[in-house]
Enzyme design. Sequence first.
Site, PDB file in Angstrom:
ATOM      1  N   LYS A 166      -2.424  -5.706  10.453  1.00  0.00           N
ATOM      2  CA  LYS A 166      -3.525  -5.001   9.795  1.00  0.00           C
ATOM      3  C   LYS A 166      -4.855  -5.474  10.378  1.00  0.00           C
ATOM      4  CE  LYS A 166      -5.030  -3.783   5.090  1.00  0.00           C
ATOM      5  NZ  LYS A 166      -4.738  -3.982   3.652  1.00  0.00           N
ATOM      6  N   GLU A 200       3.540  -1.183 -11.370  1.00  0.00           N
ATOM      7  CA  GLU A 200       2.808  -1.128 -12.635  1.00  0.00           C
ATOM      8  C   GLU A 200       3.735  -1.116 -13.852  1.00  0.00           C
ATOM      9  OE1 GLU A 200       0.217   0.410  -9.394  1.00  0.00           O
ATOM     10  OE2 GLU A 200       2.279   0.853 -10.032  1.00  0.00           O
ATOM     11  N   ARG A 215       1.469   5.535 -14.232  1.00  0.00           N
ATOM     12  CA  ARG A 215       2.860   5.209 -13.936  1.00  0.00           C
ATOM     13  C   ARG A 215       3.510   4.368 -15.037  1.00  0.00           C
ATOM     14  NH1 ARG A 215       3.131   3.706  -7.509  1.00  0.00           N
ATOM     15  NH2 ARG A 215       3.037   5.864  -6.811  1.00  0.00           N
TER      16      ARG A 215
END
Length: 626
Positions: free
Chosen positions: A281, A367, A395
Site C-alpha cells: 500500500k 461490524e 450491517r
Amino acid sequence: MSVLEYIRGPSDLKALTTGELDELAEDIREFLVRAVARTGGHLGPNLGVVELTVALHQAFDSPVDRILWDTGHQSYVHKLLTGRQDFSKLRGKGGLAGYPSREESEHDVIENSHASTVLGWADGLAKARDVRGRDNHVVAVIGDGALTGGMAWEALNNIAAAKDRPLIIVVNDNERSYGPTTGGLADHLATLRTTDGYEKFLAWGKDVLQQTPVVGRPLYGSLHGAKKGFKDAFAPQGMFEDLGLKYVGPVDGHDIAAVVSALGKAKRFHGPVLVHCLTQKGRGYPPALQDEADRFHTVGAMDPLTCEPLVPAAGPSWTSVFGDEIVAIGQERPDVVAITAAMLHPVGLTRFAERFPDRIWDVGIAEQHAAVSAAGLATGGLHPVVAVYATFLNRAFDQLLMDVALHRCAVTFVLDRAGVTGTDGPSHNGMWDMSVLQCVPGLRIAAPRDAGQLRAQLREAVDVDDAPTVVRYPKESAGTTVPAVGRVGGMDVLHRADDADVLLVSVGALATVCLSAAELLAGAGIRCTVVDPRWVKPVDEQLAPLAASHRLVAVAEDNSRSGGVGSAVGRSLRDAGVDVPLRTYGIPEQFLAHAKRSEVLADIGLTPVEIAGQIGAALAHKENRQ
C-alpha cells in the site's frame, strides 16, 4: 508523450512490450500523486494496485470478462485503463466518482463501496453465466482486510461447493485495510508470505528422489501421497484448499509478468481458484510508505511535495473531539472499553489505543461481531463504546436489536460520518441510522449540535447502565459553538420569540442552518422558536405541550425523511392529541450523487433559504385554507 496517454481502453495494453508496461506503471503512479493531491481521494490503496490492475486487464478482456472490485476505493487505476483519465473533478460534483460507477463505464459492475461483498457478487455472476451457457471469466478482486468480513467467508463456502464452476479470486494482500489487518486470517496470510513454498520443495523432491536407485521412486510416491501434510508444513495454504479452492501463489503483485502468468494458470483451471498477490500500500510514494497509521489511505487536497493540506481545517473535526473526550473518559472510568471494525484511525481511537492498549479491540471488517462482542463485554461488567461510520452500522442492525437491545446491554455506539458525507458517494452517506434505529426498544439516540454537546452527550451516553445508546455526528469540522438560551424538559432552546408562529426542531449539526432560517423568517414577519432536542429518541415528553402553542411544527434533520426524527415527532404529537401541522425537511428517499457536503445539502434543500421558504409557504397555505 507518456505511455498512459496512448491508453484509451484495455485492448491498448495488449500491444505493449514488457518494458512499455513497466513505463505505464510508472506513468500511472506519477499521474495518481499529481491528480489526487489536487482533489483529495484514496491515494495509498491505488498506488498499491498499479501493476496488479495492469496485469488483470492484460490477462482478461473486460467487459466481457467481469472484473469485480471489492470496496472499490482501489479502482482509480482501473478507471485510467478503461478510458477515464480526466481526474480534474475526482469525487467532485459532475466529476468521476471515487468508486466504480455504472453510469461512467460498462467496465464497472459493483457500485456498493462497503467491503466484503465481492465474493457474493462473483458467485451470483458465475452461476448466471453457467445458466445462460456463456464462457466468460468472472474475477473477484478482494483485499486481505475485506477477508476479515463474515460475508466473504459465507460466499467462499458457497463458491467452494461448486468445484466445477470456474471463478477466479484475486487476494490483494497488502497487510492492511485502513490500518494493518488483524486476526487469525492475517496471521495465516503472513505465514504464506514468509514461506518459500511447497511447490519448490516438491519439485526438488521429484528431481532428487526419482534419480535415486531402487527406493527413490517408491519413496517419492509415498511422499507425494502425503502431500497434504507437506503443504501444511512448508506452505500452509491448506486452509484455502481445504475449502475446495485451488491456490496459486504467493506472487509478487508488483511484477506484471508474474501476475499475468499466475492469472493464466488460474484461467486454465475448471473450478474456483484463489490467486494470492502480495502488494504494498502506498507503493512508489515515500510519504505514504512513511505513514504507518494508514499509508495515505485517504488524503485531502495537498501539496504533493510537502503533503501539507491546501485547505486549512476550519476547526477541530468531530472525530478529533470524540477522540480526545473518549480518552478523558477512559482515564476516569476503567470500565470503559472501545471496539472498532478496521477503522481505528478514521474514527479517532488512535490515542485511546495508545493510552489503553488492553482496553481496545479492532475486530476487522466485522461490524456484526463488534456488536455481539460488545454485548458480551457489557454483560461482563464493562461499558463498551463501539465506534464505526454510520453507514456501516447498517450491517449490524440485527445484532444491535437482538443481542444488545433485547438484553438491555449498556453499549454506546458512536457513529461518525452520520448524515451527508458528500464526496465518497451514495453508499457512504450515513443517512439511514435515525430511521433504521427508531424501532429498537429502549435505545436512546443523541445528535449533538457542536463540539461541546458531543463531549457532554458522550458522557451522558456512557452513564446509561441499562440500555444501549447512540451518539451520531457528521463529517468535517465541528463548527462553531451554538449556545442555548433556555431549557424545556431535556431540550435546549436555541432561539425564542414571543407568540411564536413556528416551532422549529433542529436536529444535531443543522442548528446553525435552522437559526439562520429563523432569522430569514423573522424578516418576513414570522416568529420562530428553535429547539435542539439533544436526544432525538425517545421524543422528549415536553415537545408536544410546547408544539401546542405554535401554529406549525417543522423538523430539520440530516437523515432520511422516511421514518426519521420528523416521523417520530409526528407520531408523538398524534399520541398526545396535538393536531398542529407538521413539516419535515431532510434527505429525500434516494441515493445521493457524490459532491461536497455543502453542495449536496443545497441540492436537497437543507439550506436556510430553502427551509425558510418552505415554512413560509406552508403557513401561507394553512391561512388560505382557513
